[in-house]
Design a protein around this motif. Structure first.
Motif, PDB file in Angstrom:
ATOM      1  N   LEU A 259       0.840  -1.202   0.000  1.00  0.00           N
ATOM      2  CA  LEU A 259       0.000   0.000   0.000  1.00  0.00           C
ATOM      3  C   LEU A 259       0.874   1.251   0.000  1.00  0.00           C
ATOM      4  O   LEU A 259       0.590   2.222  -0.706  1.00  0.00           O
ATOM      5  N   SER A 260       1.948   1.215   0.790  1.00  0.00           N
ATOM      6  CA  SER A 260       2.840   2.379   0.897  1.00  0.00           C
ATOM      7  C   SER A 260       3.501   2.680  -0.441  1.00  0.00           C
ATOM      8  O   SER A 260       3.588   3.840  -0.854  1.00  0.00           O
ATOM      9  N   VAL A 261       3.978   1.629  -1.105  1.00  0.00           N
ATOM     10  CA  VAL A 261       4.660   1.813  -2.389  1.00  0.00           C
ATOM     11  C   VAL A 261       3.682   2.412  -3.406  1.00  0.00           C
ATOM     12  O   VAL A 261       3.991   3.371  -4.119  1.00  0.00           O
ATOM     13  N   HIS A 262       2.483   1.867  -3.419  1.00  0.00           N
ATOM     14  CA  HIS A 262       1.453   2.335  -4.346  1.00  0.00           C
ATOM     15  C   HIS A 262       1.132   3.816  -4.093  1.00  0.00           C
ATOM     16  O   HIS A 262       1.098   4.630  -5.013  1.00  0.00           O
ATOM     17  N   TYR A 263       0.939   4.137  -2.825  1.00  0.00           N
ATOM     18  CA  TYR A 263       0.556   5.513  -2.458  1.00  0.00           C
ATOM     19  C   TYR A 263       1.699   6.488  -2.741  1.00  0.00           C
ATOM     20  O   TYR A 263       1.487   7.595  -3.227  1.00  0.00           O
ATOM     21  N   GLY A 271       5.413  18.986  -5.998  1.00  0.00           N
ATOM     22  CA  GLY A 271       5.480  18.803  -7.442  1.00  0.00           C
ATOM     23  C   GLY A 271       6.014  17.467  -7.916  1.00  0.00           C
ATOM     24  O   GLY A 271       6.105  17.238  -9.111  1.00  0.00           O
ATOM     25  N   VAL A 272       6.384  16.585  -7.009  1.00  0.00           N
ATOM     26  CA  VAL A 272       6.851  15.252  -7.434  1.00  0.00           C
ATOM     27  C   VAL A 272       6.192  14.190  -6.550  1.00  0.00           C
ATOM     28  O   VAL A 272       5.737  14.492  -5.444  1.00  0.00           O
ATOM     29  N   PRO A 273       6.129  12.929  -7.052  1.00  0.00           N
ATOM     30  CA  PRO A 273       5.535  11.885  -6.221  1.00  0.00           C
ATOM     31  C   PRO A 273       6.302  11.723  -4.902  1.00  0.00           C
ATOM     32  O   PRO A 273       7.513  11.982  -4.857  1.00  0.00           O
ATOM     33  N   LEU A 274       5.585  11.298  -3.857  1.00  0.00           N
ATOM     34  CA  LEU A 274       6.229  11.055  -2.551  1.00  0.00           C
ATOM     35  C   LEU A 274       7.462  10.170  -2.716  1.00  0.00           C
ATOM     36  O   LEU A 274       8.469  10.352  -2.043  1.00  0.00           O
ATOM     37  N   ALA A 275       7.356   9.197  -3.650  1.00  0.00           N
ATOM     38  CA  ALA A 275       8.437   8.220  -3.832  1.00  0.00           C
ATOM     39  C   ALA A 275       9.748   8.870  -4.275  1.00  0.00           C
ATOM     40  O   ALA A 275      10.803   8.260  -4.197  1.00  0.00           O
ATOM     41  N   LYS A 276       9.687  10.117  -4.746  1.00  0.00           N
ATOM     42  CA  LYS A 276      10.920  10.808  -5.170  1.00  0.00           C
ATOM     43  C   LYS A 276      11.620  11.475  -3.980  1.00  0.00           C
ATOM     44  O   LYS A 276      12.732  11.985  -4.135  1.00  0.00           O
ATOM     45  N   HIS A 277      10.942  11.524  -2.851  1.00  0.00           N
ATOM     46  CA  HIS A 277      11.557  12.152  -1.672  1.00  0.00           C
ATOM     47  C   HIS A 277      12.357  11.114  -0.888  1.00  0.00           C
ATOM     48  O   HIS A 277      11.839  10.034  -0.564  1.00  0.00           O
ATOM     49  N   ILE A 284      10.600   3.196   2.919  1.00  0.00           N
ATOM     50  CA  ILE A 284      10.211   2.061   2.072  1.00  0.00           C
ATOM     51  C   ILE A 284      11.346   1.047   1.969  1.00  0.00           C
ATOM     52  O   ILE A 284      11.120  -0.169   2.020  1.00  0.00           O
ATOM     53  N   ALA A 285      12.573   1.534   1.878  1.00  0.00           N
ATOM     54  CA  ALA A 285      13.723   0.625   1.833  1.00  0.00           C
ATOM     55  C   ALA A 285      13.777  -0.214   3.112  1.00  0.00           C
ATOM     56  O   ALA A 285      13.996  -1.436   3.076  1.00  0.00           O
ATOM     57  N   GLU A 286      13.537   0.446   4.228  1.00  0.00           N
ATOM     58  CA  GLU A 286      13.546  -0.234   5.532  1.00  0.00           C
ATOM     59  C   GLU A 286      12.469  -1.333   5.564  1.00  0.00           C
ATOM     60  O   GLU A 286      12.694  -2.424   6.071  1.00  0.00           O
ATOM     61  N   MET A 287      11.317  -1.012   4.986  1.00  0.00           N
ATOM     62  CA  MET A 287      10.222  -1.994   4.938  1.00  0.00           C
ATOM     63  C   MET A 287      10.661  -3.239   4.162  1.00  0.00           C
ATOM     64  O   MET A 287      10.504  -4.367   4.618  1.00  0.00           O
ATOM     65  N   GLY A 288      11.225  -2.992   2.979  1.00  0.00           N
ATOM     66  CA  GLY A 288      11.651  -4.100   2.121  1.00  0.00           C
ATOM     67  C   GLY A 288      12.682  -4.964   2.818  1.00  0.00           C
ATOM     68  O   GLY A 288      12.600  -6.196   2.817  1.00  0.00           O
ATOM     69  N   THR A 331       3.339   1.248  11.160  1.00  0.00           N
ATOM     70  CA  THR A 331       3.407   2.610  11.702  1.00  0.00           C
ATOM     71  C   THR A 331       3.954   3.558  10.629  1.00  0.00           C
ATOM     72  O   THR A 331       3.426   4.657  10.426  1.00  0.00           O
ATOM     73  N   ASP A 332       4.993   3.110   9.921  1.00  0.00           N
ATOM     74  CA  ASP A 332       5.563   3.937   8.848  1.00  0.00           C
ATOM     75  C   ASP A 332       4.585   4.091   7.688  1.00  0.00           C
ATOM     76  O   ASP A 332       4.586   5.126   7.016  1.00  0.00           O
ATOM     77  N   ALA A 333       3.776   3.067   7.459  1.00  0.00           N
ATOM     78  CA  ALA A 333       2.777   3.172   6.384  1.00  0.00           C
ATOM     79  C   ALA A 333       1.810   4.306   6.716  1.00  0.00           C
ATOM     80  O   ALA A 333       1.461   5.113   5.843  1.00  0.00           O
ATOM     81  N   VAL A 334       1.396   4.384   7.976  1.00  0.00           N
ATOM     82  CA  VAL A 334       0.510   5.482   8.386  1.00  0.00           C
ATOM     83  C   VAL A 334       1.234   6.811   8.185  1.00  0.00           C
ATOM     84  O   VAL A 334       0.668   7.790   7.692  1.00  0.00           O
TER      85      VAL A 334
END
Lengths: 378, 262
Positions: A259-263, A271-277, A284-288, A331-334
């Motif tokens: 869900l986090s990756v998708h969001y 101006g950029v997707p969250l994933a670029k920050h 997300i790396a920590e999750m993986g 918790t990080d997903a929230v």
């Protein structure tokens, strides 16, 4: 060394995940909100052979390995950790019979679970004894041609719906661990009072209650092993069930990560997707990383089970690491979802509430560390 | 009664499609392959027919590359009796696929009574394999069916047409039917079914085994490209009544000059 699943295991996972995505995820929120027991979904999962994976083939089960069991467990928890607690409680309750029951008892108690949809409860914890399971107060007394059970149990999953209880008690509290014994009890036996459903923070669809036993008569032939065998049966059950409980944390964590990756790819900020920050990338790396490590521990602990090698230490690693990781990841997903994550309109706050329980039940994360240390230092 | 079901394995709907470097096809290495969802209706219909006619035999047939998780297995786990796989690349054209399916059906030595397929594959959306197959076999075909009834040696099917209306056909068998969503609710393969599936016969053929060669190709794909990225939508504030006329003028102007839709 081979890290890959067999073709059959991949197919089992696909099937269970399909069920989780189509039958569990769309209903998870509603069952959570109303604290509704998922009878229909549970039954459907049973019809597809996803329940009672622990029953051996000779008693009518599918003959799954412990690895197959954790693959199914992870997939179902991906659908809903709360519903999966109810599903998994069947395995937890039937395992003591698989481990400590005679051939006759296995036929009498396990086979009916393969023939019709039935629910079971594992009754170990008491109001005064959780982590200190050795301090059980429930008494099992010899009443001549039957046992008499007196006492109180707490936090019993599926209690209000169960067709079978496995109850732990002591034949003599002075004997400490050596007095603990396990009996199979019919929940309809006179003298059993089942309490009200607990209003819980998470796993709200699973049914959790207290049970009181007042002079409950249990047939002599329902004791698993001999009087006093209960502690060893319970400990051996935990060796088998901890990989399974850990797999449930893994499934929940995987869902939170997906869900986090998708969001993170969809939502834009600055101006950029969250994933670029980078701040989000690090989470997300920590999750993986944690999920991959947890999965290896879960599989290894189950693999040891299948090899017949004592897995107590690794199973505790798996259970503590997977559940602590699940808590962090949900918790990080929230956090990644921000304000939306805190709203019940989005799925991640439920995952965070559900994750907490897995650090508590089946031996808290702290008890797991005691077990690890005891194994390492002995 | 011999029932055949043609299934295709397609990329999962959530797959991010990437064309290969030379644009000749898409990258298939990291794709998660699933059974084409419309084919699930076809498999389910075959099993429903089998339930009513226990002597019926259901064979599932697929043309394509070997996959990590084989779609024929869940079809067998759902209750199909046997399977045949024609090993081929995943970028065949509809004509070659239909010819390979025909060849595989003939290889079984069973005379088909009903051939079912999904109305389309969700990857290339060609919507023509069932019709081409019917033509090659010299059989009648009905596509986009949402209702099915056996009627002696004939079948009565409902077909969806524009505007939600239904056409009802009575067709003699053998027949080729292309199934649409709404025909039935596909069952899940069960785990015991999965265990049994391993023991069911699965034949494997090469394209040349079923009489298909590169000369059969009618369509050659020259380039796969991603569609251009959609620019973000424009928002117009028309809450101020006095400015509404201006805003409408702007929108109409842009629809003419930029979007070129009016």
């Amino acid at each position: 060394m081979d890290f890959s699943l067999s073709a059959e295991q991949r197919e089992i996972r696909e099937l269970a995940l399909k069920f989780a995505k189509n039958e569990m995820i769309p209903h998870a929120q509603e069952y959570d909100e109303h604290g509704k027991f998922p009878t229909e979904i549970f039954k459907k999962a049973w019809e597809l052979g996803l329940i009672n994976a622990c029953i051996p083939a000779e008693y009518g089960g599918a003959g799954f390995s412990a690895i197959d069991g954790v693959i199914i467990g992870e997939a179902l928890a991906y659908g809903c950790m709360g519903m999966n607690t109810s599903f998994m409680a069947n395995d937890l309750a039937l395992l003591p019979i698989v481990i400590g029951g005679s051939d006759e008892q296995k036929k009498r108690f396990l086979t009916p679970f393969t023939q019709e949809f039935k629910i079971a409860s594992f009754c170990l914890t008491e109001p005064g004894n959780g982590s200190d399971a050795g301090g059980i107060k429930t008494q099992i007394k010899d009443g001549g041609d039957h046992w008499i059970v007196n006492g109180e149990k707490m936090w019993i999953t599926n209690a209000g719906y169960a067709d079978l209880f496995v109850v732990y008690g002591t034949i003599d509290p002075n004997l400490k661990h050596k007095g603990i014994s396990a009996v199979v009890v019919d929940p309809k036996t006179p003298g059993i009072e089942i309490g009200k459903k607990e209003d819980k923070m998470g796993h709200r669809s699973s049914d959790t209650r207290g049970i009181r036993f007042n002079n409950v008569k249990v047939p002599k032939e329902n004791m698993l092993g001999k009087p006093g065998d209960g502690w060893n049966i319970a400990m051996s059950t935990l060796d088998h069930s901890r990989p399974l409980v850990a797999s449930s944390a893994l499934g929940g964590a995987q869902r939170a990560m997906d869900l986090s990756v998708h969001y993170a790819k969809e939502r834009n900020q600055f101006g950029v997707p969250l994933a670029k920050h980078q701040a989000i990338q690090f989470m997300i790396a920590e999750m993986g990383m944690k999920i991959e490590a947890a999965r290896l521990l879960v599989y290894k602990s189950a693999w040891l089970c299948d090899q017949g090698i004592r897995n107590t230490e690794i199973a505790s690693y798996a259970k503590a690491f997977a559940s602590d990781s699940c808590m962090q990841i949900t918790t990080d997903a929230v956090q990644i979802y921000g304000g939306y994550g805190y709203s019940k309109e989005y799925p991640v706050e439920k995952l965070m509430r559900d994750a907490k329980l897995i650090q508590i039940y089946e031996g808290t994360s702290q008890i797991q560390r005691l077990v690890m240390a005891r194994e390492i230092l002995k | 009664m011999n029932i055949f079901v043609c299934v295709k394995q397609v990329p999962d709907t959530e797959t991010k499609i990437t064309p290969t470097g030379d644009g000749s096809f898409i990258e298939t290495a990291s794709i998660k392959w699933i059974m084409n969802p419309y084919d699930e209706f076809a498999v389910e219909q075959a099993l429903l027919i089998k339930q009513a006619n226990p002597a019926a035999n259901v064979t599932v047939v697929r043309v394509g590359s070997k996959k990590d998780t084989e779609a024929l297995i869940p079809a067998l786990a759902m209750g199909a009796d046997e399977a045949a796989l024609v090993e081929a690349g995943d970028n065949l054209d509809s004509y070659s696929i239909a010819k390979a399916l025909k060849g595989a059906i003939e290889k079984t030595g069973k005379k088909p009574d009903i051939i079912l397929a999904g109305k389309q594959a969700i990857d290339d959306d060609c919507l023509q394999v069932p019709q081409i197959l019917a033509e090659m076999l010299g059989l009648p075909s009905v596509s986009v069916i949402v209702g099915f009834e056996m009627n002696g040696a004939a079948v009565k099917v409902k077909r969806e047409v524009e505007g939600g209306a239904l056409e009802v056909y009575e067709v003699s068998t053998p027949v080729v039917l292309a199934c649409n969503k709404g025909l039935n609710t596909p069952r899940y393969p069960s785990l015991p079914g999965l265990m049994k599936a391993k023991k069911k016969p699965m034949a494997t053929y090469s394209l040349s085994d079923v009489g298909v060669s590169e000369a059969d190709r009618r369509v050659k794909y020259s380039g796969f490209r991603l569609p251009p990225e959609k620019p973000a939508g424009k928002k117009f504030d028309a809450t101020d009544a006095a400015k509404q006329k201006d805003v409408v003028g702007q929108v109409v102007g842009l629809l003419r000059t930029e979007a070129k839709v009016i």
